[in-house]
Scaffold this motif. Structure first.
Motif, PDB file in Angstrom:
ATOM      1  N   ILE A 156       0.837  -1.204   0.000  1.00 52.33           N
ATOM      2  CA  ILE A 156       0.000   0.000   0.000  1.00 52.33           C
ATOM      3  C   ILE A 156       0.870   1.251   0.000  1.00 52.33           C
ATOM      4  O   ILE A 156       0.616   2.206  -0.750  1.00 52.33           O
ATOM      5  CB  ILE A 156      -0.955  -0.007   1.211  1.00 52.33           C
ATOM      6  N   LEU A 157       1.919   1.253   0.831  1.00 52.33           N
ATOM      7  CA  LEU A 157       2.808   2.403   0.884  1.00 52.33           C
ATOM      8  C   LEU A 157       3.555   2.577  -0.439  1.00 52.33           C
ATOM      9  O   LEU A 157       3.720   3.704  -0.926  1.00 52.33           O
ATOM     10  CB  LEU A 157       3.804   2.251   2.037  1.00 52.33           C
ATOM     11  N   ASP A 187       1.313   3.904  -3.074  1.00 55.67           N
ATOM     12  CA  ASP A 187       1.123   5.337  -2.839  1.00 55.67           C
ATOM     13  C   ASP A 187       2.304   6.119  -3.403  1.00 55.67           C
ATOM     14  O   ASP A 187       2.136   7.173  -4.040  1.00 55.67           O
ATOM     15  CB  ASP A 187       0.964   5.593  -1.343  1.00 55.67           C
ATOM     16  N   ASN A 213       2.159   6.384  -6.996  1.00 55.28           N
ATOM     17  CA  ASN A 213       0.942   7.100  -7.402  1.00 55.28           C
ATOM     18  C   ASN A 213      -0.067   6.162  -8.067  1.00 55.28           C
ATOM     19  O   ASN A 213      -0.734   6.526  -9.042  1.00 55.28           O
ATOM     20  CB  ASN A 213       1.292   8.256  -8.347  1.00 55.28           C
ATOM     21  N   SER A 267      -3.523   4.049  -7.636  1.00 56.45           N
ATOM     22  CA  SER A 267      -4.713   4.057  -6.796  1.00 56.45           C
ATOM     23  C   SER A 267      -5.893   3.454  -7.551  1.00 56.45           C
ATOM     24  O   SER A 267      -5.799   3.158  -8.741  1.00 56.45           O
ATOM     25  CB  SER A 267      -5.051   5.495  -6.368  1.00 56.45           C
ATOM     26  N   LYS A 277      -6.164  -2.044  -5.526  1.00 58.40           N
ATOM     27  CA  LYS A 277      -6.462  -2.703  -4.257  1.00 58.40           C
ATOM     28  C   LYS A 277      -6.650  -4.206  -4.457  1.00 58.40           C
ATOM     29  O   LYS A 277      -6.204  -5.021  -3.652  1.00 58.40           O
ATOM     30  CB  LYS A 277      -7.712  -2.100  -3.628  1.00 58.40           C
ATOM     31  N   GLY A 292      -5.366   2.502   3.328  1.00 58.76           N
ATOM     32  CA  GLY A 292      -4.765   3.807   3.098  1.00 58.76           C
ATOM     33  C   GLY A 292      -3.449   3.911   3.831  1.00 58.76           C
ATOM     34  O   GLY A 292      -3.185   3.152   4.778  1.00 58.76           O
ATOM     35  N   SER A 293      -2.584   4.830   3.422  1.00 62.00           N
ATOM     36  CA  SER A 293      -1.252   4.933   4.012  1.00 62.00           C
ATOM     37  C   SER A 293      -1.305   5.269   5.501  1.00 62.00           C
ATOM     38  O   SER A 293      -0.521   4.738   6.299  1.00 62.00           O
ATOM     39  CB  SER A 293      -0.422   5.977   3.263  1.00 62.00           C
ATOM     40  N   TYR A 324       8.256   7.370   6.613  1.00 61.51           N
ATOM     41  CA  TYR A 324       7.169   7.613   5.667  1.00 61.51           C
ATOM     42  C   TYR A 324       6.321   8.798   6.134  1.00 61.51           C
ATOM     43  O   TYR A 324       5.909   9.636   5.328  1.00 61.51           O
ATOM     44  CB  TYR A 324       6.296   6.367   5.536  1.00 61.51           C
ATOM     45  N   VAL A 362       3.819  11.620   4.174  1.00 63.74           N
ATOM     46  CA  VAL A 362       2.502  12.046   4.667  1.00 63.74           C
ATOM     47  C   VAL A 362       2.458  13.541   4.940  1.00 63.74           C
ATOM     48  O   VAL A 362       1.525  14.239   4.582  1.00 63.74           O
ATOM     49  CB  VAL A 362       2.132  11.264   5.954  1.00 63.74           C
TER      50      VAL A 362
END
Length: 267
Positions: A30-31, A34, A37, A39, A44, A112-113, A261, A266
């Motif tokens: 997931i990270l 992200d 980029n 999504s 998923k 989500g991150s 991260y 973030v």
């Protein structure tokens, strides 16, 4: 950015490296998605399905154990004194029930991150607690695990429904808190992962079938193949080193990843 062969290869390698280490493969994917980029619902779904490659690696490495359990099951020899299909089913029940009940909520709100960072830290704390407060070992090998310990490990496995917690981290920690050795808990984690992850990935594929097309075949197969090959190497290496590795080392790694991260991405 849309999914392509290179991103599928990167995510597949990450999955193979981290699926059976107590660091959360889903969290890492997931990270990384992200950072790349990537999504959307298709990504998923990829993050779930690509786990099948690593699961196949375990199925290949432990096929004799599964055959032995099946033979004993058919002959009515299953007992608490030796690892059996009953142990696996007891460990699967909690996560299957909760996973089915909360599947939509988990996929909608927890992938989500930010939630992954929470899972990484919380899971790391659990691992440190397990290493320091683990009970006296009553199950040195995987065949020594009792029905009660198997079910208890299954309850801890439910924590892994939160991305970032880590299935292996949760179950190994749970096993140690319930009196299994780190090696026995790790091997039991691997064996349980095959049926439960096949079921989870199959369910996700079925529910996401309208999102997929023939055009997706290339990067899905790339992810599966890379996670399978790297997963084989990772499992063999981890089991050879497990008696020399402290669970807290992985916890500290998780803390570092979460902090870096948070600071650089973030914020």
């Amino acid at each position: 950015m849309t999914m392509d062969i290179w991103s599928a290869l990167i995510l597949g390698i990450i999955e193979g490296l981290t699926e059976f280490l107590p660091v959360s493969s889903t969290g890492h994917m997931i990270l990384m998605a992200d950072l790349l980029n990537l999504s959307g619902d298709k990504v998923k779904t990829f993050e779930i399905v690509v786990q099948l490659g690593a699961v196949l690696a375990v199925a290949v490495l432990y096929w004799r154990k599964y055959v032995d359990m099946l033979r004993n099951w058919k002959k009515g020899r299953s007992s608490a004194a030796r690892l059996s299909l009953v142990h696996l089913m007891l460990a699967m029940i909690p996560a299957v029930v909760i996973g089915l009940a909360l599947h939509s909520l988990i996929k909608t709100y927890l992938f989500g991150s930010e939630t992954v960072l929470i899972g990484l830290v919380a899971g790391g704390v659990l691992m440190i607690i397990a290493e320091r407060l683990g009970k006296k070992v009553t199950a040195e090998t995987v065949d020594d695990i009792s029905y009660r310990q198997a079910f208890g490990i299954g309850l801890f496995q439910c924590l892994a429904l939160w991305p970032g917690f880590s299935r292996s981290g949760s179950t190994i920690s749970g096993g140690m808190l319930l009196g299994t050795s780190q090696k026995a808990a790790a091997e039991f984690t691997f064996l349980v992962s095959v049926p439960i992850m096949f079921a989870a990935s199959g369910l996700d594929l079925y529910k996401s079938r309208e999102l997929l097309s023939i055009a997706d075949t290339g990067f899905f197969l790339t992810g599966l193949a890379s996670s399978f090959i790297v997963g084989l190497l990772a499992v063999v290496t981890f089991m050879k080193l497990i008696k020399k590795i402290r669970l807290s080392w992985f916890a500290y790694y998780r803390f570092v990843i979460a902090i870096l991260y948070f600071i650089f991405v973030v914020r």
